[in-house]
Design an enzyme around this catalytic site. Structure first.
Site, short mmCIF file in Angstrom:
data_model
loop_
_atom_site.label_atom_id
_atom_site.label_comp_id
_atom_site.label_asym_id
_atom_site.label_seq_id
_atom_site.Cartn_x
_atom_site.Cartn_y
_atom_site.Cartn_z
N LYS A 1 0.84 -1.20 0.00
CA LYS A 1 0.00 0.00 0.00
C LYS A 1 0.87 1.25 0.00
CE LYS A 1 -3.96 -0.22 2.40
NZ LYS A 1 -5.09 -0.46 1.48
N1 PMP Z 1 -6.78 -3.87 -3.22
C1 PMP Z 1 -6.56 -2.58 -2.90
C2 PMP Z 1 -6.10 -1.65 -3.96
C3 PMP Z 1 -6.80 -2.14 -1.60
O1 PMP Z 1 -6.60 -0.86 -1.27
C4 PMP Z 1 -7.29 -3.05 -0.63
C5 PMP Z 1 -7.58 -2.58 0.76
N2 PMP Z 1 -6.48 -2.65 1.61
C6 PMP Z 1 -7.47 -4.38 -1.01
C7 PMP Z 1 -7.21 -4.76 -2.31
C8 PMP Z 1 -7.90 -5.42 -0.01
O2 PMP Z 1 -6.85 -5.73 0.85
P1 PMP Z 1 -7.10 -6.21 2.33
O3 PMP Z 1 -8.04 -7.34 2.25
O4 PMP Z 1 -5.76 -6.63 2.85
O5 PMP Z 1 -7.68 -5.05 3.06
#
Ligand code: PMP
Length: 310
Positions: free
Chosen positions: A157
């Protein structure tokens, strides 16, 4: 009374004191790595259950490695700071928990990562639904293509790459849809603007590999585990083409904010009968039953914190 606090520059402070200078590198260039996790209030147990925090911090540290950012905290230190912030803040409701490591150097006109200080900060805010729709949502294939791993790595992220997601989400919502679905440059499907994606055809779940430029999703992993362990289903990781989604029996999105969100329509084509699909519904119910510390089999996914009462 709950208090809005932050962990900032090594200590716990009121949120009003957690401010950075206008010259901060991360503000100009998006040179930060962040995480988003949820703390889920359990009224019976009077605790906030933080879901898979260790996995979130491991992903944060991976992002720091890519972005050449060093912080003086181990994952265990970061977990302790998180529990302490939740205790001290005293919230007795669902929370969004946002750690961030950012290039804190007050220096503009510098396009290098090396030799620039980085700092860790943490905030928590009360949080409810992310997608305000009950039932299945309407999605649009974005006209914005997903950034590639060799542009800005999407598997972690990194703050700057969220401009890509924000452009797509803005386009979709201004056009009256709930969420955008990204294609890669070759037309394969990547993910939603803030969620990973699964389709279900003939009882088999298929999801694009992380090398198709999606985030290493923790909810994706949780849905995968529940589908295989609890429902005995197969999960296949392979590239997906757009029209496969039109013809799938079910499609759903996964994310910390979005939970398990069924997709009922894509580009005006109903998916299945356009309602919440039966397998999606089962995975969603199991997931929601596991994030508040009520499912003994998956209690290792949750850390229960008792908020301080002032
Ligand atoms: N893709 C993106 C671009 C995101 O920002 C997120 C949210 N964190 C997710 C997928 C889902 O990831 P997670 O399940 O770890 O929150």
């Amino acid at each position: 009374m709950p208090q809005e606090l932050a962990f900032f520059r090594g200590g716990f402070v009121p949120i009003e004191e957690a401010n950075v200078n206008i010259k901060t590198h991360a503000l100009h260039y998006g040179t930060a790595v962040f995480e988003g996790m949820r703390g889920n209030w359990n009224e019976d147990k009077e605790q906030i259950f933080v879901f898979r925090a260790r996995e979130h911090y491991n992903r944060l540290i991976q992002g720091c490695k890519i972005m050449l950012m060093d912080i003086p905290y181990s994952v265990d230190d970061l977990l302790d700071i998180t529990w302490e912030l939740i205790r001290r803040s005293g919230y007795r409701q669902d929370l969004y928990i946002r750690p961030i490591v950012y290039k804190s150097e007050e220096l503009v006109a510098n396009l290098r990562l090396q030799d620039l200080d980085a700092d860790f900060a943490l905030i928590t805010v009360p949080f409810g639904n992310y997608i305000e729709v009950e039932g299945a949502i309407r999605c649009k294939t974005s006209s914005w293509r997903r950034i590639d791993d060799n542009m800005i790595p999407p598997r972690v992220k990194i703050a700057g790459h969220y401009v890509n997601s924000i452009l797509a989400k803005t386009e979709a919502t201004l056009a009256g849809y709930d969420e955008a679905i990204f294609m890669n440059h070759d037309g394969s499907i990547s993910e939603g603007s803030g969620e990973n994606l699964f389709m279900i055809t003939n009882g088999v779940l298929t999801t694009p590999p992380v090398s198709d430029n999606n985030l290493t999703g923790i909810t994706r992993d949780s849905a995968w585990t529940l589908a295989t362990q609890e429902l005995g289903l197969d999960v296949v990781e392979r590239p997906i083409r757009r029209t496969e989604l039109y013809l799938a029996d079910e499609v759903f999105l996964t994310g910390t904010a979005a939970h398990i969100t069924p997709v009922g329509q894509l580009d005006e084509r109903p998916i299945g009968d356009g309602e919440v699909g039966p397998i999606t519904g089962q995975i969603r119910d199991m997931y929601l039953g596991s994030i508040r510390g009520d499912n003994d089999k998956y209690s290792h996914w949750c850390e229960g914190i008792v908020p301080n009462v002032e």
